[in-house]
Motif scaffolding. Structure first.
Motif, mmCIF file in Angstrom:
data_model
loop_
_atom_site.group_PDB
_atom_site.id
_atom_site.type_symbol
_atom_site.label_atom_id
_atom_site.label_comp_id
_atom_site.label_asym_id
_atom_site.label_seq_id
_atom_site.Cartn_x
_atom_site.Cartn_y
_atom_site.Cartn_z
ATOM 1 N N GLU A 43 0.991 7.344 -5.829
ATOM 2 C CA GLU A 43 0.955 6.193 -6.729
ATOM 3 C C GLU A 43 1.772 5.035 -6.164
ATOM 4 O O GLU A 43 1.354 3.874 -6.240
ATOM 5 C CB GLU A 43 1.453 6.588 -8.115
ATOM 6 N N ARG A 44 2.914 5.328 -5.579
ATOM 7 C CA ARG A 44 3.746 4.296 -4.959
ATOM 8 C C ARG A 44 2.980 3.636 -3.799
ATOM 9 O O ARG A 44 2.963 2.417 -3.655
ATOM 10 C CB ARG A 44 5.064 4.895 -4.481
ATOM 11 N N ALA A 45 2.330 4.444 -2.983
ATOM 12 C CA ALA A 45 1.567 3.910 -1.852
ATOM 13 C C ALA A 45 0.411 3.031 -2.324
ATOM 14 O O ALA A 45 0.131 1.986 -1.725
ATOM 15 C CB ALA A 45 1.042 5.054 -0.990
ATOM 16 N N LEU A 46 -0.241 3.449 -3.393
ATOM 17 C CA LEU A 46 -1.388 2.691 -3.901
ATOM 18 C C LEU A 46 -0.998 1.321 -4.440
ATOM 19 O O LEU A 46 -1.827 0.415 -4.479
ATOM 20 C CB LEU A 46 -2.106 3.495 -4.991
ATOM 21 N N SER A 47 0.241 1.159 -4.848
ATOM 22 C CA SER A 47 0.647 -0.101 -5.469
ATOM 23 C C SER A 47 1.539 -0.970 -4.584
ATOM 24 O O SER A 47 1.909 -2.065 -4.980
ATOM 25 C CB SER A 47 1.382 0.193 -6.780
ATOM 26 N N LYS A 48 1.865 -0.510 -3.384
ATOM 27 C CA LYS A 48 2.791 -1.237 -2.522
ATOM 28 C C LYS A 48 2.069 -2.366 -1.781
ATOM 29 O O LYS A 48 1.045 -2.132 -1.134
ATOM 30 C CB LYS A 48 3.420 -0.265 -1.512
ATOM 31 N N PRO A 49 2.600 -3.597 -1.831
ATOM 32 C CA PRO A 49 1.980 -4.704 -1.089
ATOM 33 C C PRO A 49 1.969 -4.420 0.416
ATOM 34 O O PRO A 49 2.873 -3.792 0.948
ATOM 35 C CB PRO A 49 2.902 -5.894 -1.401
ATOM 36 N N GLY A 50 0.924 -4.896 1.097
ATOM 37 C CA GLY A 50 0.812 -4.693 2.530
ATOM 38 C C GLY A 50 0.371 -3.299 2.901
ATOM 39 O O GLY A 50 0.495 -2.896 4.048
ATOM 40 N N THR A 51 -0.154 -2.562 1.930
ATOM 41 C CA THR A 51 -0.534 -1.167 2.138
ATOM 42 C C THR A 51 -2.010 -0.979 1.822
ATOM 43 O O THR A 51 -2.542 -1.594 0.904
ATOM 44 C CB THR A 51 0.304 -0.248 1.226
ATOM 45 N N ALA A 52 -2.662 -0.109 2.577
ATOM 46 C CA ALA A 52 -4.037 0.291 2.287
ATOM 47 C C ALA A 52 -4.112 1.806 2.309
ATOM 48 O O ALA A 52 -3.611 2.441 3.240
ATOM 49 C CB ALA A 52 -4.998 -0.295 3.312
ATOM 50 N N VAL A 53 -4.685 2.373 1.267
ATOM 51 C CA VAL A 53 -4.983 3.796 1.207
ATOM 52 C C VAL A 53 -6.483 3.881 0.943
ATOM 53 O O VAL A 53 -6.974 3.377 -0.065
ATOM 54 C CB VAL A 53 -4.186 4.533 0.101
#
Length: 160
Positions: free
Chosen positions: A48-58
């Motif tokens: 969930e943290r990864a999905l919402s972090k700016p500059g990130t793509a999952v």
């Protein structure tokens, strides 16, 4: 096959792909070390943290069989890092990893990325060959601790 942004509904499928890929790939790791690492790295709150972090793509790769692969990348300054790239063993060598890489590269390019790095365990000959086929070059080494043991990693870089 569809490559799409992951959602919170994909968390279980991402863990399943990761677990199956790790068990298939990393013979030198004990089964419980793999399971503990997957449970830790791919816990619901981590995803969930990864999905919402700016500059990130999952991203996930989905077929009629469900989610068969995923990747996770992040950009800091002008460098993108491929944090995760896994394809279920039953779907490797079908172009899933390449499609995930291409979409990840495109998505992260929106953040002014000039180069990409990928890190893999040195023992993962298949993963290393994959990155080399995509034009990445080995640029560094390091170590990671898994289950209280140190394992050698290889860092690959692709200039864009």
């Amino acid at each position: 096959m569809e490559i799409r942004p992951a959602t919170t509904d994909d968390r279980s499928a991402i863990r399943e792909v990761a677990r199956d890929a790790w068990h298939d790939t990393y013979d030198e790791l004990a089964s419980d070390v793999i399971d503990d690492t997957v449970d830790d790295w791919y816990a619901d709150d981590e995803l969930e943290r990864a999905l919402s972090k700016p500059g990130t793509a999952v991203l996930v790769a989905e077929t009629d069989a469900g989610v068969v692969g995923f990747t996770h990348g992040v950009v800091q300054d002008d460098e993108g890092d491929v944090l995760r790239m896994y394809v279920h063993p039953d779907h490797q060598r079908e172009g899933v990893g390449t499609a995930l890489h291409e979409r990840l590269r495109d998505d992260l390019a929106d953040f002014n990325m000039n180069r990409m790095r990928a890190i893999d365990l040195a023992s993962n000959a298949t993963g290393r060959a994959f990155y080399e086929e995509l034009g990445f070059e080995e640029t560094d080494t390091g170590t990671v601790e898994l289950g209280g043991e140190a394992y050698e990693e290889v860092v690959y870089t692709l200039s864009l």
